[in-house]
Design a protein around this motif. Structure first.
Motif, short mmCIF file in Angstrom:
data_model
loop_
_atom_site.label_atom_id
_atom_site.label_comp_id
_atom_site.label_asym_id
_atom_site.label_seq_id
_atom_site.Cartn_x
_atom_site.Cartn_y
_atom_site.Cartn_z
N THR A 89 0.87 -1.18 0.00
CA THR A 89 0.00 0.00 0.00
C THR A 89 0.90 1.23 0.00
O THR A 89 2.13 1.12 0.06
CB THR A 89 -0.91 0.04 1.25
OG1 THR A 89 -0.09 0.21 2.41
CG2 THR A 89 -1.70 -1.25 1.38
N THR A 90 0.29 2.39 -0.04
CA THR A 90 1.07 3.62 -0.05
C THR A 90 1.73 3.90 1.30
O THR A 90 2.62 4.74 1.40
CB THR A 90 0.16 4.82 -0.40
OG1 THR A 90 -0.95 4.83 0.51
CG2 THR A 90 -0.38 4.67 -1.82
N LYS A 91 1.30 3.19 2.35
CA LYS A 91 1.83 3.43 3.70
C LYS A 91 2.85 2.39 4.14
O LYS A 91 3.33 2.44 5.26
CB LYS A 91 0.68 3.48 4.71
CG LYS A 91 -0.30 4.62 4.48
CD LYS A 91 -1.38 4.62 5.55
CE LYS A 91 -2.37 5.77 5.33
NZ LYS A 91 -3.43 5.77 6.36
N SER A 92 3.17 1.44 3.29
CA SER A 92 4.09 0.37 3.70
C SER A 92 5.17 0.18 2.65
O SER A 92 5.04 0.61 1.51
CB SER A 92 3.32 -0.93 3.90
OG SER A 92 2.78 -1.38 2.67
N LEU A 93 6.24 -0.46 3.09
CA LEU A 93 7.35 -0.78 2.20
C LEU A 93 7.39 -2.28 2.01
O LEU A 93 7.15 -3.04 2.96
CB LEU A 93 8.67 -0.29 2.78
CG LEU A 93 9.92 -0.50 1.91
CD1 LEU A 93 9.85 0.39 0.67
CD2 LEU A 93 11.18 -0.19 2.70
N THR A 94 7.68 -2.70 0.80
CA THR A 94 7.72 -4.12 0.53
C THR A 94 8.75 -4.84 1.40
O THR A 94 9.72 -4.23 1.86
CB THR A 94 8.07 -4.36 -0.96
OG1 THR A 94 8.12 -5.76 -1.21
CG2 THR A 94 9.41 -3.75 -1.31
N SER A 95 8.53 -6.11 1.62
CA SER A 95 9.48 -6.91 2.40
C SER A 95 10.64 -7.40 1.57
O SER A 95 11.61 -7.94 2.10
CB SER A 95 8.75 -8.12 3.01
OG SER A 95 7.69 -7.70 3.82
N TYR A 96 10.55 -7.22 0.26
CA TYR A 96 11.59 -7.74 -0.62
C TYR A 96 11.71 -6.85 -1.85
O TYR A 96 10.71 -6.48 -2.46
CB TYR A 96 11.25 -9.17 -1.05
CG TYR A 96 12.15 -9.73 -2.13
CD1 TYR A 96 13.45 -10.16 -1.84
CD2 TYR A 96 11.72 -9.81 -3.45
CE1 TYR A 96 14.28 -10.65 -2.82
CE2 TYR A 96 12.54 -10.31 -4.44
CZ TYR A 96 13.82 -10.72 -4.12
OH TYR A 96 14.65 -11.21 -5.10
N ILE A 97 12.94 -6.48 -2.20
CA ILE A 97 13.21 -5.69 -3.41
C ILE A 97 14.14 -6.50 -4.31
O ILE A 97 15.27 -6.81 -3.91
CB ILE A 97 13.86 -4.34 -3.06
CG1 ILE A 97 12.91 -3.48 -2.23
CG2 ILE A 97 14.25 -3.58 -4.34
CD1 ILE A 97 13.51 -2.17 -1.77
N PRO A 98 13.70 -6.86 -5.51
CA PRO A 98 14.59 -7.57 -6.44
C PRO A 98 15.81 -6.71 -6.77
O PRO A 98 15.70 -5.48 -6.91
CB PRO A 98 13.71 -7.79 -7.68
CG PRO A 98 12.31 -7.70 -7.18
CD PRO A 98 12.34 -6.70 -6.06
N ALA A 99 16.96 -7.34 -6.90
CA ALA A 99 18.20 -6.61 -7.17
C ALA A 99 18.11 -5.83 -8.48
O ALA A 99 18.67 -4.73 -8.59
CB ALA A 99 19.37 -7.58 -7.21
N ALA A 100 17.40 -6.38 -9.47
CA ALA A 100 17.27 -5.70 -10.76
C ALA A 100 16.51 -4.39 -10.61
O ALA A 100 16.90 -3.36 -11.20
CB ALA A 100 16.57 -6.61 -11.76
N ASN A 101 15.45 -4.37 -9.82
CA ASN A 101 14.68 -3.15 -9.59
C ASN A 101 15.53 -2.09 -8.89
O ASN A 101 15.50 -0.91 -9.25
CB ASN A 101 13.44 -3.45 -8.75
CG ASN A 101 12.42 -4.29 -9.49
OD1 ASN A 101 12.72 -5.39 -9.92
ND2 ASN A 101 11.22 -3.78 -9.65
N PHE A 102 16.27 -2.53 -7.88
CA PHE A 102 17.14 -1.61 -7.14
C PHE A 102 18.20 -1.01 -8.06
O PHE A 102 18.46 0.19 -8.05
CB PHE A 102 17.80 -2.35 -5.98
CG PHE A 102 18.76 -1.51 -5.18
CD1 PHE A 102 18.30 -0.68 -4.17
CD2 PHE A 102 20.12 -1.55 -5.45
CE1 PHE A 102 19.19 0.10 -3.44
CE2 PHE A 102 21.01 -0.77 -4.73
CZ PHE A 102 20.54 0.06 -3.72
N SER A 103 18.82 -1.86 -8.88
CA SER A 103 19.88 -1.42 -9.78
C SER A 103 19.37 -0.40 -10.79
O SER A 103 20.00 0.64 -11.02
CB SER A 103 20.49 -2.63 -10.50
OG SER A 103 21.50 -2.22 -11.39
N MET A 104 18.23 -0.69 -11.40
CA MET A 104 17.68 0.23 -12.40
C MET A 104 17.29 1.57 -11.77
O MET A 104 17.47 2.63 -12.39
CB MET A 104 16.47 -0.40 -13.09
CG MET A 104 16.85 -1.52 -14.06
SD MET A 104 15.44 -2.15 -15.02
CE MET A 104 14.61 -3.13 -13.77
#
Length: 350
Positions: free
Chosen positions: A73-88
């Motif tokens: 949701t707009t008030k929370s942060l995901t529990s997992y970020i793929p490395a590809a998303n972070f890199s881009m």
């Protein structure tokens, strides 16, 4: 000797069951309090900033479409970020430091690093070394992914260490709620052959169906949501997607995320109920028959006060129970499997 072995198997089974129950409680707490998401956000801030304090770059990173679209949701942060998303996201933001908004380029990244020196020298130093080992935008992305993945491995260790106190508190709570006095339980198992054999049969079934047992630990909420995030990430991050369609996609994702969370919690609760009912149907001294300071006299059947020795044994038994639970279900399942295999090897053929 066989009696001791069977008693050991029964005790390992009980610890395995209640360790699983404690794990389920911990998972439910982690989901509802967003413990993983909060630690992930804090870890990213620490990764980007040398001395704390939320910088403009970190704020932009967390709100970047490649990462923001992963949020439940707009008030929370995901529990997992793929490395590809972070890199881009990193490459795109560094290029924008140089005023390049037409898309990430290798030369644009180098120019952006120069402007990053004044605002975030710690990050500039790290990214400059990564840039020096890269030949083009593709290898640069892979190097940043490698850096992020190595850091996330350390974060996983931090998560376990940070939540050690939660594990211990839950273990104590489970031991108290279910009156897991291991001294009294061990005595009952050792002197009751029918109970001992019955618990050994349950342990045999658990070991035989190891694949089913492992499912609980191999499939968790974080891995389940990864596929869902990937499903929507590209469309939501695509600049050509209209705002109206993005809003629709966000609502669809939130609805699926809610269903996934409900299904996972239902699964955990059903496993907890199944495991507890399987052993609580036996003649084990679980739950509190009377007050903690009282006991039932085995001769008269009346409720009498516990002696100081009785009280000391109860406290010791509960502490043993809590300590055993905190060791985790995988440990007890492995031990139970080994003891069951020893028992099988020692059985005489018909």
């Amino acid at each position: 000797m066989n009696n001791y072995l069977e008693t050991g198997i029964a005790i390992a089974l009980i610890f395995f069951v209640f360790s699983t129950v404690a794990y389920i409680f911990q998972e439910l707490i982690a989901i509802n309090l967003q413990l993983r998401g909060k630690l992930l956000k804090k870890s990213i801030q620490q990764l980007i900033e040398a001395k704390g304090g939320l910088t403009a770059f970190t704020t932009s990173l967390l709100s970047h479409p490649q990462i923001e679209t992963l949020n439940k949701t707009t008030k929370s942060l995901t529990s997992y970020i793929p490395a590809a998303n972070f890199s881009m996201a990193i490459i795109d933001l560094v290029c924008k430091q140089a005023g390049i908004n037409t898309g990430p380029t290798f030369a644009g990244f180098q120019a952006g690093l120069q402007n990053l020196k004044t605002t975030n020298p710690n990050l500039e130093t790290i990214l400059s070394s990564i840039y020096a080992n890269s030949n083009n935008i593709q290898t640069l992305q892979l190097e940043i992914e490698k850096w992020f993945n190595e850091y996330m491995e350390r974060v996983s260790g931090w998560y376990k260490n940070n939540n050690t106190w939660i594990t211990r508190l839950i273990a104590i709570g489970v031991a108290l709620v279910f009156n897991l006095n291991m001294i009294a339980i061990t005595q009952e198992i050792f002197t009751n052959s029918a109970l001992r054999i019955s618990l050994n049969e349950i342990a045999e079934r658990k070991v035989t169906s190891a694949g089913t047992t492992a499912t609980l630990y191999n499939t968790n909420y974080v891995s389940d949501t990864t596929a869902l995030n990937k499903k929507y990430a590209d469309k939501l991050a695509d600049s050509t997607t209209s705002p109206t369609i993005k809003e629709t996609l966000k609502k669809e994702k939130e609805a699926e995320q809610l269903k996934l969370a409900i299904a996972y919690e239902d699964k955990l609760n059903s496993i907890k109920k199944e495991y507890l009912e399987e052993i609580r149907s036996k003649d084990l001294p679980f739950n509190w028959e009377c007050q903690p300071f009282k006991k039932i006299d085995p001769v008269t059947g009346k409720t009498v006060n516990k002696t100081p020795v009785d009280f000391l044994l109860m406290i010791t038994g509960l502490l043993i129970g809590a300590a055993g639970i905190s060791m985790g279900a995988p440990f007890w399942f492995d031990l139970m499997s080994k003891l069951v295999n020893v028992r099988r090897a020692g059985q005489k053929p018909k």
